[in-house]
Write an enzyme that holds these catalytic residues in place. Structure first.
Site, PDB file in Angstrom:
ATOM      1  N   LYS A 150     -27.591  11.964 -53.181  1.00 31.80           N
ATOM      2  CA  LYS A 150     -29.014  11.050 -53.289  1.00 31.80           C
ATOM      3  C   LYS A 150     -29.572  10.916 -51.429  1.00 31.80           C
ATOM      4  O   LYS A 150     -28.893  10.403 -50.558  1.00 31.80           O
ATOM      5  CB  LYS A 150     -28.660   9.891 -54.298  1.00 31.80           C
ATOM      6  CG  LYS A 150     -28.583  10.791 -55.321  1.00 31.80           C
ATOM      7  CD  LYS A 150     -29.438  11.771 -56.456  1.00 31.80           C
ATOM      8  CE  LYS A 150     -28.625  12.221 -57.550  1.00 31.80           C
ATOM      9  NZ  LYS A 150     -28.752  13.508 -58.327  1.00 31.80           N
ATOM     10  N   SER A 164     -29.536  18.523 -57.040  1.00 35.81           N
ATOM     11  CA  SER A 164     -30.942  17.817 -57.326  1.00 35.81           C
ATOM     12  C   SER A 164     -31.522  17.171 -55.518  1.00 35.81           C
ATOM     13  O   SER A 164     -32.470  16.383 -55.775  1.00 35.81           O
ATOM     14  CB  SER A 164     -29.740  16.470 -57.662  1.00 35.81           C
ATOM     15  OG  SER A 164     -29.303  15.942 -56.836  1.00 35.81           O
TER      16      SER A 164
END
Length: 197
Positions: A91, A48
């Site tokens: 993230k 990700s």
């Protein structure tokens, strides 16, 4: 004492062993204190954050106590028990409390407070919708996060995660200590070791 003569410090049997064990215990205790209160090591899991981070990259993560206020652009580690079985996720912060995020999924552009973000760190434009309604104003005490590999990332676009309470942030990733295998090449790029921007 031997025959009434006092032994010098260097003549004490096994003195070297005692000093070595003492040094080892000191180093271990210092490491425990550092990794308990100041920093920890975290492995990236999944794609990700490509191309910024690769699967199995080893990161040095500063404790929230040392991070200060989080800012847009910071790479953080998040853990929420109700999201992905409590597995920590890595993230990037896109917006902080009070800011409004909007995404044009057709054009692949992310806007914060009406301004298009210049995102030279993303792998490709943002086309993946995950169900959150936009525009979204980030609540007090929260941040809005996204993965750099926007079309292969579960992040704040997912209503199950949404804006993240800063108390769920385990810390800020500040240094890439050891690289994982670079996707597609299956080799380690040691030139990537260093501070994370």
């Amino acid at each position: 004492m031997q025959g009434g003569k006092r032994l010098s410090r260097d003549e004490v049997p096994f003195r070297w062993l005692y000093e070595w064990v003492q040094a080892l215990v000191t180093v271990v205790l210092c490491a425990v204190v550092v990794f308990a209160f100041a920093a920890r090591l975290v492995l990236v899991s999944g794609p990700s954050m490509r191309e910024t981070l690769q699967d199995q990259d080893c990161l040095v993560v500063l404790s929230p106590l040392l991070c200060g206020d989080y800012e847009a652009g910071d790479i953080v580690i998040i853990q929420r028990e109700s999201f992905r079985d409590g597995e920590p996720i890595v993230k990037r912060i896109i917006a902080t409390e009070g800011q409004t995020v909007d995404i044009d999924f057709d054009a692949g552009v992310v806007y914060v407070d009406g301004a298009a973000l210049e995102e030279d760190y993303i792998r490709q434009p943002t086309h993946l919708e995950e169900g959150l309604d936009f525009p979204c104003t980030v609540p007090a005490g929260c941040v809005f996060v996204m993965g750099d590999n926007r079309n292969d990332s579960d992040d704040s676009r997912d209503p199950d995660l949404g804006p993240v309470d800063t108390r769920e942030i385990m810390g800020q990733a500040v240094f890439l200590l050891y690289p994982g295998m670079t996707a597609g090449r299956w080799e380690r790029d040691f030139s990537r070791i260093g501070p994370l921007a």
